[in-house]
Scaffold this motif. Structure first.
Motif, PDB file in Angstrom:
ATOM      1  N   THR A   7       0.808  -1.213   0.000  1.00  0.00           N
ATOM      2  CA  THR A   7       0.000   0.000   0.000  1.00  0.00           C
ATOM      3  C   THR A   7       0.844   1.268   0.000  1.00  0.00           C
ATOM      4  O   THR A   7       0.297   2.357  -0.083  1.00  0.00           O
ATOM      5  CB  THR A   7      -0.936   0.032   1.218  1.00  0.00           C
ATOM      6  OG1 THR A   7      -0.158  -0.027   2.406  1.00  0.00           O
ATOM      7  CG2 THR A   7      -1.939  -1.103   1.172  1.00  0.00           C
ATOM      8  N   LYS A   8       2.145   1.129   0.125  1.00  0.00           N
ATOM      9  CA  LYS A   8       3.084   2.259   0.146  1.00  0.00           C
ATOM     10  C   LYS A   8       2.864   3.193   1.333  1.00  0.00           C
ATOM     11  O   LYS A   8       3.228   4.357   1.295  1.00  0.00           O
ATOM     12  CB  LYS A   8       3.000   3.074  -1.156  1.00  0.00           C
ATOM     13  CG  LYS A   8       3.187   2.279  -2.423  1.00  0.00           C
ATOM     14  CD  LYS A   8       4.614   1.854  -2.618  1.00  0.00           C
ATOM     15  CE  LYS A   8       4.844   1.338  -4.018  1.00  0.00           C
ATOM     16  NZ  LYS A   8       4.832  -0.105  -4.118  1.00  0.00           N
ATOM     17  N   LEU A   9       2.254   2.671   2.396  1.00  0.00           N
ATOM     18  CA  LEU A   9       2.084   3.440   3.626  1.00  0.00           C
ATOM     19  C   LEU A   9       3.232   3.131   4.579  1.00  0.00           C
ATOM     20  O   LEU A   9       3.702   1.990   4.630  1.00  0.00           O
ATOM     21  CB  LEU A   9       0.774   3.057   4.320  1.00  0.00           C
ATOM     22  CG  LEU A   9      -0.516   3.613   3.756  1.00  0.00           C
ATOM     23  CD1 LEU A   9      -1.705   2.994   4.480  1.00  0.00           C
ATOM     24  CD2 LEU A   9      -0.561   5.112   3.897  1.00  0.00           C
ATOM     25  N   PRO A  10       3.684   4.116   5.360  1.00  0.00           N
ATOM     26  CA  PRO A  10       4.662   3.806   6.409  1.00  0.00           C
ATOM     27  C   PRO A  10       4.067   2.794   7.388  1.00  0.00           C
ATOM     28  O   PRO A  10       2.859   2.809   7.646  1.00  0.00           O
ATOM     29  CB  PRO A  10       4.907   5.146   7.091  1.00  0.00           C
ATOM     30  CG  PRO A  10       4.414   6.180   6.142  1.00  0.00           C
ATOM     31  CD  PRO A  10       3.360   5.533   5.305  1.00  0.00           C
ATOM     32  N   LEU A  11       4.901   1.937   7.924  1.00  0.00           N
ATOM     33  CA  LEU A  11       4.418   0.869   8.794  1.00  0.00           C
ATOM     34  C   LEU A  11       3.691   1.410  10.018  1.00  0.00           C
ATOM     35  O   LEU A  11       2.657   0.874  10.424  1.00  0.00           O
ATOM     36  CB  LEU A  11       5.572  -0.041   9.218  1.00  0.00           C
ATOM     37  CG  LEU A  11       5.203  -1.273  10.018  1.00  0.00           C
ATOM     38  CD1 LEU A  11       4.220  -2.143   9.256  1.00  0.00           C
ATOM     39  CD2 LEU A  11       6.451  -2.066  10.365  1.00  0.00           C
ATOM     40  N   GLY A  12       4.187   2.485  10.611  1.00  0.00           N
ATOM     41  CA  GLY A  12       3.521   3.065  11.779  1.00  0.00           C
ATOM     42  C   GLY A  12       2.120   3.547  11.455  1.00  0.00           C
ATOM     43  O   GLY A  12       1.177   3.315  12.213  1.00  0.00           O
ATOM     44  N   ALA A  13       1.954   4.209  10.328  1.00  0.00           N
ATOM     45  CA  ALA A  13       0.627   4.679   9.913  1.00  0.00           C
ATOM     46  C   ALA A  13      -0.285   3.501   9.594  1.00  0.00           C
ATOM     47  O   ALA A  13      -1.478   3.519   9.913  1.00  0.00           O
ATOM     48  CB  ALA A  13       0.754   5.601   8.703  1.00  0.00           C
ATOM     49  N   PHE A  14       0.269   2.471   8.982  1.00  0.00           N
ATOM     50  CA  PHE A  14      -0.531   1.294   8.644  1.00  0.00           C
ATOM     51  C   PHE A  14      -1.030   0.595   9.906  1.00  0.00           C
ATOM     52  O   PHE A  14      -2.193   0.187   9.972  1.00  0.00           O
ATOM     53  CB  PHE A  14       0.299   0.340   7.785  1.00  0.00           C
ATOM     54  CG  PHE A  14      -0.493  -0.799   7.236  1.00  0.00           C
ATOM     55  CD1 PHE A  14      -1.360  -0.605   6.176  1.00  0.00           C
ATOM     56  CD2 PHE A  14      -0.387  -2.063   7.788  1.00  0.00           C
ATOM     57  CE1 PHE A  14      -2.109  -1.645   5.669  1.00  0.00           C
ATOM     58  CE2 PHE A  14      -1.124  -3.110   7.291  1.00  0.00           C
ATOM     59  CZ  PHE A  14      -1.993  -2.904   6.224  1.00  0.00           C
ATOM     60  N   ILE A  15      -0.188   0.477  10.907  1.00  0.00           N
ATOM     61  CA  ILE A  15      -0.600  -0.140  12.176  1.00  0.00           C
ATOM     62  C   ILE A  15      -1.723   0.668  12.815  1.00  0.00           C
ATOM     63  O   ILE A  15      -2.710   0.119  13.297  1.00  0.00           O
ATOM     64  CB  ILE A  15       0.602  -0.270  13.134  1.00  0.00           C
ATOM     65  CG1 ILE A  15       1.548  -1.351  12.637  1.00  0.00           C
ATOM     66  CG2 ILE A  15       0.151  -0.558  14.555  1.00  0.00           C
ATOM     67  CD1 ILE A  15       2.846  -1.431  13.403  1.00  0.00           C
ATOM     68  N   PHE A  16      -1.583   1.988  12.786  1.00  0.00           N
ATOM     69  CA  PHE A  16      -2.623   2.844  13.365  1.00  0.00           C
ATOM     70  C   PHE A  16      -3.946   2.677  12.627  1.00  0.00           C
ATOM     71  O   PHE A  16      -4.992   2.499  13.240  1.00  0.00           O
ATOM     72  CB  PHE A  16      -2.163   4.308  13.340  1.00  0.00           C
ATOM     73  CG  PHE A  16      -3.090   5.221  14.071  1.00  0.00           C
ATOM     74  CD1 PHE A  16      -3.020   5.329  15.444  1.00  0.00           C
ATOM     75  CD2 PHE A  16      -4.036   5.955  13.389  1.00  0.00           C
ATOM     76  CE1 PHE A  16      -3.884   6.161  16.135  1.00  0.00           C
ATOM     77  CE2 PHE A  16      -4.907   6.789  14.062  1.00  0.00           C
ATOM     78  CZ  PHE A  16      -4.826   6.894  15.434  1.00  0.00           C
TER      79      PHE A  16
END
Length: 90
Positions: A7-16
């Motif tokens: 998804t090309k999202l940073p991992l921290g943002a994806f977890i949130f």
């Protein structure tokens, strides 16, 4: 981690973002105090992951990393249970 890469999202943002449905469900089933403490924990986790993913890895051996990750996670959960990691906002 793979979905974050796709998804090309940073991992921290994806977890949130991944935890938002659980916060909504928890609010409906458990209550406001649960959501407040869980939101705080998810936010801290996301910020921590964002900073820690930039650090170089200590080993390239996946099994060794998994074993030490499990040991550290077990110690953390054990400390939370031992010292009463319950919500004191009730």
């Amino acid at each position: 981690m793979e979905l974050s890469y796709l998804t090309k999202l940073p991992l921290g943002a994806f977890i949130f973002l991944l935890n938002i449905p659980f916060l909504v469900f928890g609010y409906k089933q458990i209550g406001k105090s649960f959501v407040i403490s869980t939101f705080f924990a998810v936010t801290i986790l996301s910020i921590g992951v964002t900073f820690l993913e930039k650090l170089p890895s200590l080993t390239s051996d996946t099994l060794l990393a998994s074993v030490f990750g499990g040991i550290i996670l077990g110690i953390g959960v054990g400390l939370v249970i031992r010292y009463g990691g319950q919500n004191s906002w009730n």
